[in-house]
Structure formats: C-alpha cells, structure tokens
Write an enzyme that holds these catalytic residues in place. Structure first.
Site, PDB file in Angstrom:
ATOM      1  N   ARG A  36      68.319 -58.869 -46.519  1.00  0.00           N
ATOM      2  CA  ARG A  36      67.396 -59.184 -47.621  1.00  0.00           C
ATOM      3  C   ARG A  36      67.325 -60.695 -47.754  1.00  0.00           C
ATOM      4  O   ARG A  36      68.358 -61.377 -47.730  1.00  0.00           O
ATOM      5  CB  ARG A  36      67.864 -58.568 -48.940  1.00  0.00           C
ATOM      6  CG  ARG A  36      67.063 -59.094 -50.122  1.00  0.00           C
ATOM      7  CD  ARG A  36      67.349 -58.387 -51.408  1.00  0.00           C
ATOM      8  NE  ARG A  36      66.775 -57.053 -51.424  1.00  0.00           N
ATOM      9  CZ  ARG A  36      66.693 -56.293 -52.509  1.00  0.00           C
ATOM     10  NH1 ARG A  36      67.161 -56.736 -53.661  1.00  0.00           N
ATOM     11  NH2 ARG A  36      66.151 -55.095 -52.462  1.00  0.00           N
ATOM     12  N   HIS A  45      59.349 -53.776 -48.281  1.00  0.00           N
ATOM     13  CA  HIS A  45      60.626 -53.153 -48.618  1.00  0.00           C
ATOM     14  C   HIS A  45      60.547 -51.713 -48.106  1.00  0.00           C
ATOM     15  O   HIS A  45      60.442 -50.758 -48.881  1.00  0.00           O
ATOM     16  CB  HIS A  45      60.821 -53.205 -50.137  1.00  0.00           C
ATOM     17  CG  HIS A  45      62.218 -52.955 -50.622  1.00  0.00           C
ATOM     18  ND1 HIS A  45      63.218 -52.437 -49.823  1.00  0.00           N
ATOM     19  CD2 HIS A  45      62.784 -53.140 -51.846  1.00  0.00           C
ATOM     20  CE1 HIS A  45      64.332 -52.331 -50.535  1.00  0.00           C
ATOM     21  NE2 HIS A  45      64.092 -52.752 -51.767  1.00  0.00           N
ATOM     22  N   LYS A  50      77.961 -74.700 -44.893  1.00  0.00           N
ATOM     23  CA  LYS A  50      78.346 -75.859 -44.066  1.00  0.00           C
ATOM     24  C   LYS A  50      77.184 -76.346 -43.212  1.00  0.00           C
ATOM     25  O   LYS A  50      77.363 -77.214 -42.356  1.00  0.00           O
ATOM     26  CB  LYS A  50      79.504 -75.482 -43.136  1.00  0.00           C
ATOM     27  CG  LYS A  50      80.749 -74.994 -43.840  1.00  0.00           C
ATOM     28  CD  LYS A  50      81.777 -74.565 -42.790  1.00  0.00           C
ATOM     29  CE  LYS A  50      82.771 -73.571 -43.342  1.00  0.00           C
ATOM     30  NZ  LYS A  50      83.469 -72.839 -42.280  1.00  0.00           N
ATOM     31  N   ARG A  71      70.968 -51.878 -56.112  1.00  0.00           N
ATOM     32  CA  ARG A  71      70.721 -50.571 -55.489  1.00  0.00           C
ATOM     33  C   ARG A  71      70.676 -50.606 -53.960  1.00  0.00           C
ATOM     34  O   ARG A  71      71.297 -49.782 -53.296  1.00  0.00           O
ATOM     35  CB  ARG A  71      69.389 -49.979 -55.983  1.00  0.00           C
ATOM     36  CG  ARG A  71      69.488 -49.302 -57.317  1.00  0.00           C
ATOM     37  CD  ARG A  71      68.201 -49.502 -58.065  1.00  0.00           C
ATOM     38  NE  ARG A  71      68.077 -50.907 -58.411  1.00  0.00           N
ATOM     39  CZ  ARG A  71      68.627 -51.460 -59.504  1.00  0.00           C
ATOM     40  NH1 ARG A  71      69.237 -50.709 -60.351  1.00  0.00           N
ATOM     41  NH2 ARG A  71      68.545 -52.758 -59.746  1.00  0.00           N
ATOM     42  N   THR A  72      69.906 -51.540 -53.417  1.00  0.00           N
ATOM     43  CA  THR A  72      69.666 -51.494 -51.970  1.00  0.00           C
ATOM     44  C   THR A  72      70.969 -51.721 -51.214  1.00  0.00           C
ATOM     45  O   THR A  72      71.317 -50.973 -50.294  1.00  0.00           O
ATOM     46  CB  THR A  72      68.605 -52.539 -51.570  1.00  0.00           C
ATOM     47  OG1 THR A  72      67.483 -52.380 -52.440  1.00  0.00           O
ATOM     48  CG2 THR A  72      68.162 -52.354 -50.142  1.00  0.00           C
TER      49      THR A  72
END
Ligand code: CP
Length: 309
Positions: free
Chosen positions: A107, A135, A86, A57-58
């Site tokens: 996130r 959030h 890397k 969703r986000t």
C-alpha cells in the site's frame, strides 16, 4: 485457468471468470477464516506486507488470511522504522521483500506504486491501495458481500455515495459492478464526482451510471448503499475539504426513505458519514463486509501461491 504467480494491481487484471472463481472459493473458506477448521495449505510460504500508508483492515485481514492458511508474514506498517529512513529507495526495499518472501502486498499513497513494484519484483505483487488509484482486493470483498447478501449483482440497484473523486475503492468497484451488470447511481458533492475515466469504464461495460447530488431521491430504489468517507488526506487544499466535509450523513431519518432490505456497505474507516445509531439496524453490513476480507484474501493468496485448501 490459473492465477499462480499473477500480479493483482487492478481489478482489470482479473477476468469475470477469475473473479467468480475467487469468490466461489472464498465462500468455501469461511469456516477456515473463522478458525473453525484448520489448514496448512500455505505451510512454508511467506507473505510480505509493505504498508507505506495507514491501514487497519487491509493489513490485518491479509495477515490473518496468511496465518489461517498456515503461512508466515513479514513486513512493516511504519516505513520510518525501515532503511527508507536512511535513504534507501522504494525499488531496493521491494527487491528485499522479493528476496525474503513469496508474495508481496503493498500500500502506498502514490498512484502507480504497486504497478512499479510488480516490475521490480519477481514474486507476485498485490495492490493493497495506491493513492486515489485502485484497491482491487477491497473490490473483491465488496463483490463477495453483495453476492452473498443479494444472491446476484445483475440488475441490482447500487448507489455509490460520498467522495467518488479520491475514494479508490469506488473506482475499482464501479467498473466491476458494471462488468456484472448492476444499475449504478453515483451520489456526491459536485466537486467530488466520479472521474470521467471510471464513468467511461462503466459505459464500456454497457452500464450508463446516473450522477446526482440528491441522496434522498437516490436511496428510494437502492438495494445497496455503498458509503465512502471524504478522503481528507488527499485534498491539496484544506479549504476545499472544509467545503464538502459532512456533505452527507446516513442516519435513521434518511433510512425512512429506504427499502426494507437495503444493505449499507462502507469500506471503512468511517468518520461522520454513517451515524452510529445505524449500526444496530438490519441495514448495516459494513462490519460483516470487513470480516469478508479474510476469506476473500485467503482465496486470492491460496490461488496465487498454488496451495489449494
Ligand atoms: N478498507 C480499507 O482499505 O481499510 P483500511 O484503510 O483500514 O485498510
């Protein structure tokens, strides 16, 4: 008041007035969020989505929001496909996103990463969830959903249910609901109670939450039932998760105790905590709530980037 260039790491980065401005503006953007009206307000602007942790969703609603505003999106949902693999540092990854875009949405599973990103980047940074921390944009869309459905927050009886220890959405939401004067009841297994810090946040706003393990009793007076998933991925000990998994389930039997106009919200994803049979009842608001992420994130991006619709 201006939000141009502002980092949004916690809901506390916004005043009550700023939150209301975002929510009022989001309401006007619904036809644009649905694609019924078109705008080029953010033409030429680029959003970076840096998702170090899973999301449906986000990420998708941020990307939809940017596209609906006429802007562009770059980013990743799989950090193993980037040069982090890397050995590049997160700091350098953020510096690159800063160089290529006008706003960064991040996130990460580690609490505090978004705040760190805001230090490395000159562009505004929006926290899309940091571990069990915060959030803030979920919080905005939750407030928007309650205001749209109940017309007010002050005096509304809100029950927060489930994993109140690790569930980041309820940490931001409890504070914000207290800021707006809701009555709060926290229902969870003993081991997953709301952190003291969040309870103190509510008390500072003049709201004394009730904590209980008894959902049947709590649901009777509830206007809003906000259900959360037990956050399996955040338990250091799988045995501890197994002890509380399936502790609560919202089903038709439980809803016999509820008010007729109770709304059930959930940040999603859900697993077993809401029975699928509940989806067809008028109580179920969670899919509409998820859609609300688009107009709310459109409002936020538009205000932060200074391209008003
Ligand atoms: N509500 C929420 O944050 O959902 P995702 O994890 O799918 O983004």
């Amino acid at each position: 008041m201006t939000l141009v260039g502002k980092d949004i790491v916690s809901i506390r980065d916004l005043t009550k007035k700023e939150i209301l401005e975002i929510l009022n503006y989001a309401k006007k953007l619904i036809p644009f969020a649905k694609g019924e009206k078109r705008t080029h307000a953010l033409d030429g602007k680029v959003l970076s989505t840096l998702f170090f942790e899973h999301s449906t969703r986000t990420r998708l609603s941020f990307e939809t929001a940017m596209h609906r505003l006429g802007g562009d999106v770059v980013g990743f949902a799989d950090p193993t496909a980037t040069s982090l693999k890397k050995g590049e540092s997160i700091a350098d990854t953020i510096r690159m996103a800063d160089a290529y875009s006008d706003v960064i949405v991040i996130r990460h599973s580690q609490e505090g990463t978004a705040r760190l990103a805001a230090e490395f980047a000159e562009s505004p940074v929006i926290n899309a969830g940091d571990g069990a921390g915060r959030h803030p944009t979920q919080c905005l869309l939750d407030l928007f959903t309650i205001l749209t459905e109940k017309k007010k927050i002050k005096g509304t009886n809100v029950v927060l249910l489930g994993d109140l220890k690790y569930g980041r959405t309820v940490h931001s939401l409890a504070y914000a609901l207290a800021l707006f004067g809701a009555n709060l009841t926290f229902v969870s297994p003993e081991s997953l109670r709301m952190p003291k810090e969040t309870i103190n946040d509510c008390i500072e706003q003049g709201v004394e939450p009730v904590s209980t393990v008894n959902l049947e009793k709590a649901i009777k007076n509830a206007d809003v039932l906000y259900v959360t998933r037990i956050q399996k991925e955040r338990f250091p000990d799988p045995a501890e998760y197994n002890r509380v998994a399936g502790a609560y389930r919202v089903d038709l039997e439980l809803l016999k105790h509820a008010k007729e106009d109770l709304i059930i919200m959930h940040p999603l994803p859900r697993v077993t905590e809401i029975a699928p049979e509940v989806d067809k009842t008028p109580h179920a608001l969670y899919f509409k709530q998820a859609f609300n992420g688009v107009p709310v994130r459109m409002a936020l991006l538009s205000l932060i980037l200074g391209g008003k619709v």
